[in-house]
Design an enzyme around this catalytic site. Structure first.
Site, PDB file in Angstrom:
ATOM      1  N   HIS A 139       0.886  -1.168   0.000  1.00 52.16           N
ATOM      2  CA  HIS A 139       0.000   0.000   0.000  1.00 52.16           C
ATOM      3  C   HIS A 139       0.923   1.217   0.000  1.00 52.16           C
ATOM      4  O   HIS A 139       2.013   1.167   0.595  1.00 52.16           O
ATOM      5  CB  HIS A 139      -0.830   0.114   1.273  1.00 52.16           C
ATOM      6  CG  HIS A 139      -1.735  -1.038   1.575  1.00 52.16           C
ATOM      7  ND1 HIS A 139      -1.316  -2.165   2.227  1.00 52.16           N
ATOM      8  CD2 HIS A 139      -3.065  -1.213   1.346  1.00 52.16           C
ATOM      9  CE1 HIS A 139      -2.337  -2.983   2.377  1.00 52.16           C
ATOM     10  NE2 HIS A 139      -3.412  -2.444   1.851  1.00 52.16           N
ATOM     11  N   ASP A 170       2.304   2.005   3.395  1.00 54.33           N
ATOM     12  CA  ASP A 170       3.249   1.042   4.010  1.00 54.33           C
ATOM     13  C   ASP A 170       4.674   1.459   3.710  1.00 54.33           C
ATOM     14  O   ASP A 170       5.565   1.316   4.537  1.00 54.33           O
ATOM     15  CB  ASP A 170       3.145  -0.375   3.415  1.00 54.33           C
ATOM     16  CG  ASP A 170       1.767  -0.943   3.388  1.00 54.33           C
ATOM     17  OD1 ASP A 170       0.964  -0.566   4.251  1.00 54.33           O
ATOM     18  OD2 ASP A 170       1.507  -1.783   2.498  1.00 54.33           O
TER      19      ASP A 170
HETATM   20  C1  XLS Z   1      -7.417  -6.835   4.278  1.00 56.69           C
HETATM   21  C2  XLS Z   1      -6.958  -7.042   2.922  1.00 56.69           C
HETATM   22  C3  XLS Z   1      -5.843  -6.111   2.488  1.00 56.69           C
HETATM   23  C4  XLS Z   1      -5.680  -6.109   1.002  1.00 56.69           C
HETATM   24  C5  XLS Z   1      -4.875  -4.976   0.484  1.00 56.69           C
HETATM   25  O1  XLS Z   1      -8.112  -7.638   4.856  1.00 56.69           O
HETATM   26  O2  XLS Z   1      -6.598  -8.370   2.765  1.00 56.69           O
HETATM   27  O3  XLS Z   1      -4.661  -6.446   3.122  1.00 56.69           O
HETATM   28  O4  XLS Z   1      -5.122  -7.284   0.550  1.00 56.69           O
HETATM   29  O5  XLS Z   1      -5.452  -3.748   0.753  1.00 56.69           O
END
Ligand code: XLS
Ligand code: NI
Ligand code: NI
Length: 437
Positions: A101, A104
């Site tokens: 993201h 991140d």
């Molecule tokens: C959350 C999601 C997230 C997505 C990416 O539950 O899995 O991590 O994969 O935004």
């Protein structure tokens, strides 16, 4: 730069007999299965958010993760240094991809403009490390759920200014994903859903979401981003009801809003569990619509009702996923992305290696078993016989759309009552699977 994992070598493939905890027992990247290498089939990806950003806190306690390379600040310097560590990890593991993201990889600034600048600064380092290691970006995404501004959602926020902010963030995230040669971009519906219907105009929110995705498609075309767009279904958490509930709901939404040509699905095992489905089911639903794009490889705990995001270790599940993938021709732009975190009790850096090695081996075994099931042929023979009445005669005509109710009635009246013609053979199939496991 000083190594963050000085005692850890590049993880070798040692074979099934090995007792070395820092070696693969099944993932042999160059081994050929059904005409492709394991590396090409599995396309493993390490996630930035859990593996490098998760402090391992829970609602009852603070983070326990020991990460000696962190300086404790949320500075751009710390973020840049973390990139080097992440790539040392991914390289030693031998995973060909990673995913992130925006927030991140780089800290959120005090203004949107500053957040953009922070992102650009860290992207430079990511670019260098991608070049140095040949690790590629599987997909990028934007974090539209952590900051308080997104408390009521982003593309479904009741507030138009928040919607605009989210669009600006996605635009930028798309640009950096493109710049880094990302093979895809994920839309996971962070807080797109509701806590209560008493205050929610669902129809209006869904329309806004569809418009948001159309704008993303328009912008993708404009900048020439060649990667795939994915929607990631999840039924609940953080909201009580997430609009992207499961694969079928997402496909219906995409179809209703004329977006199906532009999106595939990114399925996550734990989200399937939360939706009351098996991952097998979700994969079949997506594959049937030619929309099986990518996979967030993890698993949940059947006794816990939330997204525990554990590393995948269930060989039945990995086998089922690989069976559907082999049947549908495998990944194109997607991969097996470890959207998984180590347990709060597994706080040492070493645990990150054990976790990923286990997940990769679980899928490598799943791949080998799925290929063995297909080569063995007994199960496909059972399925073939089960549907054989459709291969000729009346069945063939129905499938070809050549006849209607009147002909079928005439046919049924002339036939003896059709008794159950073949057993489903579930137990036999389960025996064969266990034999090949
Ligand atoms: C959350 C999601 C997230 C997505 C990416 O539950 O899995 O991590 O994969 O935004
Ligand atoms: Ni996910
Ligand atoms: Ni998840």
């Amino acid at each position: 730069m000083k190594s963050a994992f000085p005692t850890i070598p590049r993880i070798p493939y040692d074979g099934p007999q090995s007792k070395n905890p820092l070696a693969f027992k099944h993932y042999n990247p160059e081994e050929i299965v059904e005409g492709k290498t394991m590396k090409e089939h599995l396309r493993f990806s390490v996630v930035y958010w859990h593996t490098f950003r998760n402090p391992l806190s829970d609602p009852f306690g603070t983070g326990t993760a020991i990460r000696p390379w962190e300086d404790g600040s949320d500075s751009v310097e710390n973020a840049k240094n973390r990139v080097r560590v992440a790539f040392e990890f991914i390289e030693k593991l031998g995973a060909p991809f990673y995913a992130f993201h925006d927030r991140d990889i780089a800290p959120e600034g005090t203004t949107l403009a500053e957040s953009h600048r922070n992102l650009d600064a860290v992207v430079e380092v990511l670019k260098e490390e991608q070049q140095r290691t040949e690790v590629k970006l599987l997909w990028g995404t934007a974090c539209l759920f952590a900051h308080p501004r997104f408390v009521h959602g982003a593309a479904t926020s009741p507030n138009a200014d928040v919607y605009a902010y989210a669009a600006a963030q996605v635009k930028k995230a798309l640009e950096v994903t493109h710049e880094l040669g990302g093979q895809g971009y994920v839309f996971w519906g962070g807080r797109e859903g509701y806590s209560t219907l008493w205050n929610t105009d669902m129809k209006r929110e869904l329309k806004h979401l569809a418009r948001f995705l159309h704008m993303a498609v328009e912008y993708k075309t404009k900048i020439g981003f060649p990667g795939a767009f994915y929607i990631e279904p999840k039924p609940k958490e953080p909201t009580k009801h997430q609009y992207d509930f499961d694969a079928a709901t997402c496909l219906n939404f995409l179809r209703e809003h004329d977006l199906l040509n532009h999106f595939k699905l990114n399925l996550e095992t734990n989200h399937a569990t939360l939706a009351g489905h098996t991952m097998f089911h979700e994969c079949e639903v997506a594959a049937a619509a030619d929309a099986l794009g990518s996979i967030d490889a993890n698993m949940g705990d059947e006794l816990l009702g939330w997204d525990t995001d554990q590393f995948p270790s269930n060989i039945y599940t990995t086998t089922q996923v690989m069976l559907v993938l082999l049947k549908s021709g495998g990944f194109r732009t997607g991969g097996l992305n470890f959207d998984a975190k180590v347990r709060r009790e597994s706080f040492e850096p070493m645990d990150l290696f054990y976790a990923h090695i286990g997940g990769m081996d679980a899928f490598a075994r799943g791949l080998k078993i799925a290929a063995a099931i297909r080569a063995d042929g007994r199960i496909s023979e059972i399925i073939k016989n089960r549907y054989s009445s459709w291969d000729s005669g009346m069945g063939e005509k129905i499938e070809a759309g050549q006849i209607g109710f009147e002909e079928l009635e005439k046919y049924a009246l002339a036939q003896p009552d059709p008794l159950p013609h073949t057993s489903g053979r579930q137990e036999l199939i389960e025996n064969i699977i266990n034999e090949l496991l």
